[in-house]
Design a protein around this motif. Structure first.
Motif, short mmCIF file in Angstrom:
data_model
loop_
_atom_site.label_atom_id
_atom_site.label_comp_id
_atom_site.label_asym_id
_atom_site.label_seq_id
_atom_site.Cartn_x
_atom_site.Cartn_y
_atom_site.Cartn_z
N PRO A 1 -9.62 15.93 8.65
CA PRO A 1 -8.84 16.99 9.26
C PRO A 1 -9.34 18.35 8.83
O PRO A 1 -9.79 18.54 7.70
CB PRO A 1 -7.42 16.73 8.73
N SER B 1 -6.09 23.83 9.62
CA SER B 1 -4.87 23.45 10.31
C SER B 1 -3.73 23.14 9.35
O SER B 1 -2.58 23.09 9.74
CB SER B 1 -5.14 22.22 11.20
N MET B 2 -4.07 22.95 8.06
CA MET B 2 -3.04 22.72 7.07
C MET B 2 -2.28 23.99 6.73
O MET B 2 -1.22 23.96 6.12
CB MET B 2 -3.67 22.13 5.79
N SER C 1 1.32 24.06 7.76
CA SER C 1 2.09 22.90 7.33
C SER C 1 3.58 23.16 7.36
O SER C 1 4.37 22.24 7.50
CB SER C 1 1.66 22.48 5.92
N MET D 1 0.23 18.44 8.67
CA MET D 1 -0.72 19.08 9.57
C MET D 1 -0.04 19.45 10.87
O MET D 1 0.68 18.65 11.45
CB MET D 1 -1.90 18.15 9.84
N HIS D 2 -0.29 20.67 11.33
CA HIS D 2 0.27 21.11 12.60
C HIS D 2 -0.55 20.54 13.76
O HIS D 2 -1.78 20.60 13.75
CB HIS D 2 0.26 22.64 12.66
N PRO E 1 -1.36 17.36 14.93
CA PRO E 1 -2.43 16.42 14.60
C PRO E 1 -2.84 15.57 15.80
O PRO E 1 -2.06 15.36 16.73
CB PRO E 1 -1.79 15.54 13.53
N ASP F 1 -6.82 12.42 13.38
CA ASP F 1 -6.36 13.05 12.14
C ASP F 1 -5.43 12.12 11.38
O ASP F 1 -5.55 11.94 10.16
CB ASP F 1 -5.62 14.36 12.44
N THR G 1 -3.17 13.32 6.36
CA THR G 1 -2.16 14.24 6.87
C THR G 1 -0.74 13.81 6.54
O THR G 1 0.19 14.58 6.75
CB THR G 1 -2.28 14.39 8.40
#
Length: 266
Positions: free
Chosen positions: A76, A80-81, A84, A134-135, A137, A141, A147
């Motif tokens: 991932p 993108s974390m 969160s 994770m937004h 996913p 991912d 995640t």
């Protein structure tokens, strides 16, 4: 690790490759006991699906199962974390008027969804990912195991026709709640047992139901009971997967009250 999905707990295992091969890699792998599972029964390989998501250039070390073609090979994107907090926020979707949401994780979501589709009073089901960091996913991912998302089914139901307790009965009957991060040969945090509540009433009913189930089981239940968090709808090919026929085109009935055995791969 991502294993083949939805196979019965009684599946036997043996070496994947014959010792008569001359390939160095296969000779090395022959010492590892790997389930002799038909590769045609695995989910569609997520690496063959197109995606517009940018991924990190970091490449993690690959274990032997990755090299043999099992599991996800992607990582991932750490960027993108940063969102969160969105993933950890509450599910802000709204059910239809007069309806309520419930959310369950009970292993591979294909068979779980079909089980809930058959329940009288259930008006809509969707499979997706929740309880992770994770937004937005992707399936790839989630399969990475990094995640913390769970494969869940979000059920919309009419409380006048179907009680939350009825849904809990389906949940307990559908899986083994005593195996941590595992259902049969499906291994990973995305297969964990979970009840994700939307109201205090659902939380109370879930806890009471768990206590009741624990009295009849001889192993400790590991089901988590947590507030429902942001629901990320899974890719379209996952939705109503078995009712649409799965990858083999064998449609399974989603008619209300149907008691046909659920074949996890269609």
């Amino acid at each position: 690790m991502v294993a083949n999905k939805c196979l019965p707990l009684t599946t036997t295992t043996r070496a994947l490759f014959s010792s008569t091969t001359t390939s160095p890699l296969l000779l090395f792998s022959s010492s590892i006991s790997i389930p002799n599972l038909p590769l045609s029964l695995s989910r569609p390989n997520p690496t063959t699906l197109s995606s517009s998501r940018p991924f990190s250039q970091y490449k993690p070390p690959m274990n032997i199962l990755n090299k043999l073609g099992f599991g996800s090979k992607s990582t991932p994107d750490p960027a993108s974390m940063e969102n969160s907090s969105i993933a950890q926020g509450p599910d802000d979707d709204v059910p239809a008027p007069g309806q309520q949401f419930a959310q369950f994780g009970a292993g591979c979501f294909w068979g779980v969804e079909l089980a809930f589709q058959r329940v009288p009073g259930v008006t809509k089901t969707e499979v997706g990912y929740s309880q992770g960091f994770m937004h937005s996913p992707s399936y790839e991912d989630v399969c990475s195991g990094k995640t913390r998302h769970n494969e869940v089914v979000r059920v919309q139901y009419d409380p006048k026709e179907c009680s939350f307790e009825n849904l809990l009965d389906v949940f307990w009957a559908r899986h083994d709640p005593t195996t941590l991060d595992r259902q049969g040969n499906d291994v990973g945090t995305q297969y964990r047992s979970g009840i994700y509540f939307y109201t205090p009433e659902q939380e109370k009913a879930a806890q009471e139901s768990l206590e009741k189930q624990q009295k009849v089981l001889n192993r400790k239940i590991v089901t988590e009971i947590l507030p429902a968090k942001k629901f990320y709808r899974a890719e379209e090919y996952h939705q109503q997967y078995l009712a649409k026929g799965g990858r083999f085109g064998f449609k399974q009935s989603s008619e209300k009250g149907c008691n046909d055995p659920i074949r996890c791969y269609g």
